[in-house]
Structure formats: structure tokens, C-alpha cells
Design an enzyme around this catalytic site. Structure first.
Site, PDB file in Angstrom:
ATOM      1  N   LYS A  13      50.987  38.293  44.600  1.00 59.07           N
ATOM      2  CA  LYS A  13      50.466  38.393  45.750  1.00 59.07           C
ATOM      3  C   LYS A  13      51.044  36.909  46.707  1.00 59.07           C
ATOM      4  CE  LYS A  13      46.676  39.805  45.216  1.00 59.07           C
ATOM      5  NZ  LYS A  13      46.308  39.847  43.425  1.00 59.07           N
ATOM      6  N   ARG A  88      39.039  42.049  48.943  1.00 62.01           N
ATOM      7  CA  ARG A  88      39.211  43.380  47.813  1.00 62.01           C
ATOM      8  C   ARG A  88      38.659  44.125  47.208  1.00 62.01           C
ATOM      9  NH1 ARG A  88      41.460  38.072  45.090  1.00 62.01           N
ATOM     10  NH2 ARG A  88      42.269  39.615  42.799  1.00 62.01           N
ATOM     11  N   ARG A 127      52.715  32.951  32.754  1.00 63.52           N
ATOM     12  CA  ARG A 127      52.244  32.538  34.383  1.00 63.52           C
ATOM     13  C   ARG A 127      51.799  31.246  33.881  1.00 63.52           C
ATOM     14  NH1 ARG A 127      48.477  34.507  38.890  1.00 63.52           N
ATOM     15  NH2 ARG A 127      47.098  34.772  37.420  1.00 63.52           N
ATOM     16  N   ARG A 160      45.970  29.467  33.280  1.00 65.71           N
ATOM     17  CA  ARG A 160      44.607  30.063  34.487  1.00 65.71           C
ATOM     18  C   ARG A 160      44.266  30.022  33.840  1.00 65.71           C
ATOM     19  NH1 ARG A 160      45.764  32.860  39.754  1.00 65.71           N
ATOM     20  NH2 ARG A 160      44.247  34.099  39.031  1.00 65.71           N
ATOM     21  N   ARG A 171      40.380  41.881  34.563  1.00 69.12           N
ATOM     22  CA  ARG A 171      41.015  41.943  36.170  1.00 69.12           C
ATOM     23  C   ARG A 171      41.389  43.290  36.533  1.00 69.12           C
ATOM     24  NH1 ARG A 171      43.898  36.195  35.985  1.00 69.12           N
ATOM     25  NH2 ARG A 171      44.289  36.385  37.677  1.00 69.12           N
TER      26      ARG A 171
END
Ligand code: AP5
Ligand code: MG
Length: 213
Positions: A13, A88, A127, A160, A171
Site C-alpha cells: 500500500k 481499516r 522490509r 520496523r 497483523r
């Protein structure tokens, strides 16, 4: 043009929102980034959000909705915006629809970035984000020019906080339970579009450009 990016954590996203911002000169608003900035600055909102985020859960709707409605009423949003990570939940989507309706307005496109869970898990482990400006990289797919250093601000590139594998699993669960129903919600409103988010970044960008025209 008012656009929503829908998709699981790590679907891309934020990556695709950046492309749209550059091409169409409209701001990308990421609620995750707003919370991370608040955590870094030590604000009350940041303190409230951190526990939920680190546990892979959603921040309560009442901490999110007003914040986004205020943000989209700012001057730089006059020609449109991209919402990345909001709404969300169904109550968040309804709050947004109602706020826009009051101004005789509506979302133009909700773009679902489709990526299966196993690809997500692989991606999240690779990531990395810049500690300074939040720019996103991937050690294999989107590496920085110089290892460990942000191309944009020279900051340090780190994992992160919520990208630990067990938090990613949580998640994903939360996404399927609470966020995936938005796909049907926006389909009923007639604005849902989808792209295959497992393609190359260039092909994803091409498909998005076709949708936006
Ligand atoms: P948020 O920051 O929104 O995180 P998220 O939805 O989990 O999504 P991510 O940012 O992890 O992924 P992304 O889809 O942006 O993917 P990216 O482009 O980075 O939210 C964090 C937390 O804040 C939530 O868990 C929640 O607690 C809270 N929160 C935020 N908004 C909220 C709300 N509205 N209500 C309640 N709580 C809220 O891409 C991922 C990686 O893949 C990158 O490394 C990228 O380089 C790579 N990549 C992307 N696309 C491709 C491709 N096509 N090919 C190869 N690599 C790719
Ligand atoms: Mg993101």
C-alpha cells in the site's frame, strides 16, 4: 481524485501510494506513519497507539477517525488524496463515507492490492525502514543504494518494530477479521478495483495508472 489503498499488511500500500503521489501530485496519508511520527515525538496519541501497534492490534477507532477527517480537510487535500491504511474497520469506513457525504463528496477508487499471506510473510522479513524519514526498502526487492543507509535522507535503515514474525502473523489475522470486509463494502459502493500485488513494482504501477486513467 480520492483514493483508498486496501490490502493486507505488507501488500505494498505504502509503496504504491508513493507512486501515485509522484505521478498525480496528491498527498498520501498513512495512518501508520502518523502514529509512528507521534510515537517518535512522544505525544499523548503516540503513547496511546504504541501498545496496540507493537501487539499487532488495531488502534481504537475513536483515536483514528477524527484525525483522518481533520487531515483530509486541510488545504493540500483540495485536489484529492490517497488514504493508506485507513479505513481499516467498517465503523471507520462509515465515518469516512458520512464525513464526505456532508460535503456532497465520495471516494473515487478503492484499490485492493492482492497478495497471498505466504508472500506477505516473506516480504515483511525483508522490509527495512529509515529511522529518520520512514522511507521503505526491501533487502532483496528494493535495496537502498548504499547498504543500511537511506537514499533519501542518509538516515539509518532498521527493521520496523511491528515486523517481528509473530507480530506479522497477528497483523494478518487482524486484517482478515476486521479489514477484509471493507472489500465488499467498497464493491457495493461501486468503487472497488484490484491489482495483483505479487507482480513487479513497474507492472503494479502500470495497472494502477490504467485504473486511474
Ligand atoms: P500501517 O503502517 O498501515 O501498516 P500495515 O497496514 O500493516 O501495512 P504496512 O505498512 O506494513 O505495509 P504496506 O502495505 O504499506 O506495504 P509496503 O509498501 O511497506 O499500520 C501499522 C499499525 O498502525 C497497525 O498494525 C495498527 O496498529 C495501526 N494503525 C494504522 N492505521 C490504523 C487504522 N486506520 N485503524 C487502527 N489502527 C491503525 O511494502 C512491504 C514490503 O514489500 C516493502 O519492503 C516493499 O519494498 C516490498 N514490496 C511492495 N510491493 C512489492 C512488489 N510488488 N514486489 C516486490 N516487493 C514489494
Ligand atoms: Mg505502509
Amino acid at each position: 481524485m480520492k483514493i483508498i489503498m486496501l490490502g493486507a499488511p505488507g501488500a505494498g500500500k505504502g509503496t504504491h501510494a508513493k507512486h501515485i503521489t509522484q505521478k498525480y501530485s496528491i498527498p498520501a496519508i498513512s495512518t501508520g506513519d502518523i502514529f509512528r511520527e507521534n510515537i517518535k515525538a512522544g505525544t499523548e496519541l503516540g503513547k496511546k497507539a504504541k501498545g496496540y501497534m507493537d501487539a499487532g492490534k488495531l488502534v481504537p477507532d475513536e483515536l483514528v477517525c477524527d484525525l483522518v477527517v481533520d487531515r483530509i480537510n486541510q488545504d493540500d487535500c483540495k485536489n484529492g488524496y490517497i488514504l493508506d491504511g485507513f479505513p481499516r474497520t467498517i465503523p471507520q469506513a462509515e465515518a469516512l463515507t458520512d464525513a464526505l457525504k456532508k460535503q456532497d463528496d465520495a471516494i473515487d477508487f478503492a484499490i485492493e492490492v492482492k497478495v497471498p499471506d505466504d508472500v506477505i510473510i516473506e516480504r515483511m522479513s525483508g522490509r527495512r525502514v529509515c529511522k529518520g524519514c520512514g522511507a521503505t526498502y526491501h533487502i532483496k526487492n528494493v535495496p537502498p543504494k548504499k547498504e543500511g543507509i537511506c537514499d533519501e535522507c542518509g538516515g539509518e535503515i532498521i527493521l520496523r518494530d511491528d515486523d517481528a514474525p509473530e507480530t506479522v502473523k497477528k497483523r494478518l489475522e487482524v486484517y482478515h477479521e476486521q479489514t477484509a470486509p471493507l472489500i465488499e463494502y467498497y464493491d457495493k459502493l461501486g468503487v472497488l478495483k484490484a491489482i495483483d500485488g505479487t507482480q513487479s513494482l513497474e507492472k503494479c504501477a502500470e495497472d494502477i495508472d490504467k485504473i486511474l486513467g
